[in-house]
Design a protein around this motif. Structure first.
Motif, short mmCIF file in Angstrom:
data_model
loop_
_atom_site.label_atom_id
_atom_site.label_comp_id
_atom_site.label_asym_id
_atom_site.label_seq_id
_atom_site.Cartn_x
_atom_site.Cartn_y
_atom_site.Cartn_z
N PRO A 135 -9.37 6.97 73.76
CA PRO A 135 -8.00 6.94 73.23
C PRO A 135 -7.91 6.54 71.76
N ASN A 136 -8.74 5.61 71.32
CA ASN A 136 -8.65 5.17 69.92
C ASN A 136 -9.17 6.22 68.96
N ASN A 137 -10.30 6.83 69.30
CA ASN A 137 -10.82 7.88 68.44
C ASN A 137 -9.91 9.11 68.46
N THR A 138 -9.33 9.41 69.61
CA THR A 138 -8.41 10.54 69.70
C THR A 138 -7.17 10.31 68.84
N ALA A 139 -6.67 9.07 68.81
CA ALA A 139 -5.53 8.74 67.97
C ALA A 139 -5.88 8.94 66.50
N PHE A 140 -7.08 8.52 66.11
CA PHE A 140 -7.55 8.72 64.75
C PHE A 140 -7.63 10.20 64.42
N ALA A 141 -8.20 11.00 65.31
CA ALA A 141 -8.34 12.43 65.07
C ALA A 141 -6.98 13.12 64.92
N ARG A 142 -6.00 12.70 65.73
CA ARG A 142 -4.67 13.29 65.63
C ARG A 142 -4.05 13.05 64.26
N VAL A 143 -4.19 11.82 63.76
CA VAL A 143 -3.62 11.50 62.45
C VAL A 143 -4.35 12.26 61.35
N VAL A 144 -5.66 12.36 61.45
CA VAL A 144 -6.42 13.13 60.47
C VAL A 144 -5.93 14.57 60.42
N HIS A 145 -5.76 15.19 61.58
CA HIS A 145 -5.28 16.57 61.62
C HIS A 145 -3.88 16.69 61.02
N ARG A 146 -3.03 15.74 61.35
CA ARG A 146 -1.66 15.80 60.81
C ARG A 146 -1.66 15.68 59.29
N VAL A 147 -2.44 14.77 58.76
CA VAL A 147 -2.47 14.57 57.31
C VAL A 147 -3.06 15.79 56.61
N ILE A 148 -4.16 16.35 57.13
CA ILE A 148 -4.76 17.52 56.49
C ILE A 148 -3.83 18.73 56.58
N ARG A 149 -3.12 18.87 57.68
CA ARG A 149 -2.16 19.97 57.79
C ARG A 149 -1.05 19.85 56.74
N SER A 150 -0.69 18.62 56.41
CA SER A 150 0.41 18.42 55.46
C SER A 150 0.01 18.71 54.02
N THR A 151 -1.27 18.99 53.78
CA THR A 151 -1.71 19.31 52.42
C THR A 151 -1.21 20.67 51.95
N GLY A 152 -0.90 21.55 52.89
CA GLY A 152 -0.51 22.91 52.54
C GLY A 152 -1.65 23.91 52.66
N LEU A 153 -2.81 23.46 53.09
CA LEU A 153 -3.92 24.39 53.31
C LEU A 153 -3.58 25.34 54.45
N PRO A 154 -4.08 26.58 54.40
CA PRO A 154 -3.87 27.50 55.52
C PRO A 154 -4.67 27.04 56.72
N PRO A 155 -4.29 27.46 57.93
CA PRO A 155 -5.00 27.02 59.13
C PRO A 155 -6.51 27.25 59.08
N ARG A 156 -6.95 28.33 58.44
CA ARG A 156 -8.39 28.60 58.41
C ARG A 156 -9.16 27.59 57.57
N GLY A 157 -8.45 26.81 56.76
CA GLY A 157 -9.13 25.83 55.93
C GLY A 157 -9.06 24.40 56.45
N ILE A 158 -8.31 24.19 57.54
CA ILE A 158 -8.08 22.83 58.04
C ILE A 158 -9.39 22.18 58.50
N ALA A 159 -10.13 22.87 59.34
CA ALA A 159 -11.37 22.28 59.88
C ALA A 159 -12.37 22.01 58.77
N ALA A 160 -12.47 22.92 57.80
CA ALA A 160 -13.42 22.74 56.71
C ALA A 160 -13.03 21.54 55.85
N ALA A 161 -11.74 21.35 55.61
CA ALA A 161 -11.29 20.21 54.80
C ALA A 161 -11.58 18.90 55.52
N ILE A 162 -11.33 18.87 56.82
CA ILE A 162 -11.64 17.66 57.60
C ILE A 162 -13.12 17.35 57.52
N SER A 163 -13.95 18.38 57.66
CA SER A 163 -15.40 18.18 57.58
C SER A 163 -15.81 17.69 56.20
N ALA A 164 -15.26 18.30 55.15
CA ALA A 164 -15.64 17.91 53.79
C ALA A 164 -15.35 16.43 53.54
#
Length: 254
Positions: A135-164
């Motif tokens: 649950p704690n790591n999942t909560a962290f992952a959800r916030v990471v996804h939300r923040v990266i999505r708010s950057t304006g990157l297209p969906p195809r770049g979300i995973a790469a940005a998180i990895s970077a």
């Protein structure tokens, strides 16, 4: 399907109906619960490291028998997975109501994750071993996804940005945490250990020239202590990643 001669792959303590208690026989030991066992595990891992950790050592710390511990967890892997998720609960996560710019939220997450890896150097190998779906790591992952999505990157770049960003943080925090652990193991401060390491490097003919060529880089890093160098390097590298995301958003028309 598991073929003959193959072992069934372990999944996760969170997927194997083990979230309440272990499945070994016997009555429930008094004075114990899973939270207390997990907390003791984290303390031992912090104090002695992953290599020295054992269920027998944990039982001695709790002043119980090893079988008492097994009432709550079936295997050492289960317990380590619980400990890993437990420390993720130390992170302060930006809430949905956060009015901060995505850049500030991303820096908060990155700095928090780095600090976690430094504080608990045993996390690094475990993070690459388990599914990390507690649950704690999942909560962290959800916030990471939300923040990266708010950057304006297209969906195809979300995973790469998180990895970077977070693979960089993982690597940086792992090296920093293990450096501090080595310093402590030999009874030196990080500054003393750094000076010792540099003196050894300067003695080796094959690395002397590399050190000489890097003198301007070392001088430009600034800082009077190893910790100050870590901080400046991390902040600059994180700024590079943020600038890269901004540039990609503009390029993609975000």
């Amino acid at each position: 399907m598991v073929k003959t001669g193959q072992r069934a792959a372990r999944t996760s303590v969170w997927l194997e109906d083990k979230t309440r208690r272990g499945t070994r026989g016997g009555g429930q030991p008094s004075g114990l619960d899973r939270e207390r066992i997990t907390s003791a595990t984290v303390r031992l891992l912090d104090a002695e490291g992953l290599a020295k950790f054992s269920m027998r050592r944990l039982a001695a710390e709790l002043n119980v028998t090893a079988m008492s511990v097994y009432w709550y967890v079936d295997t050492k892997d289960d317990l380590l997975e619980l400990a890993l998720d437990s420390v993720f609960g130390e992170l302060a996560l930006p809430g949905l109501e956060s009015e901060a710019d995505w850049r500030d939220d991303l820096r908060t997450l990155a700095r928090g994750y780095r600090a976690l890896l430094v504080r608990h150097p045993w996390m690094s190998p475990l993070a690459g071993t388990y599914l990390n779906i507690g649950p704690n790591n999942t909560a962290f992952a959800r916030v990471v996804h939300r923040v990266i999505r708010s950057t304006g990157l297209p969906p195809r770049g979300i995973a790469a940005a998180i990895s970077a960003v977070f693979q960089f943080v993982y690597g940086f925090g792992t090296i920093e945490g293990h450096f501090n652990a080595r310093s402590n193991a030999v009874g030196m401060t990080p500054d003393e250990y750094f000076q010792h390491a540099m003196s050894e490097v300067n003695r080796a003919p094959e690395t002397t020239e590399l050190v000489r060529q890097s003198e301007d880089i070392m001088a430009a890093r600034g800082g009077d202590t190893v910790q100050e160098m870590w901080e400046r390097d991390f902040d600059f590298a994180l700024d590079l990643l943020v600038a890269g995301i901004e540039a990609m958003v503009k390029r993609e028309g975000g």
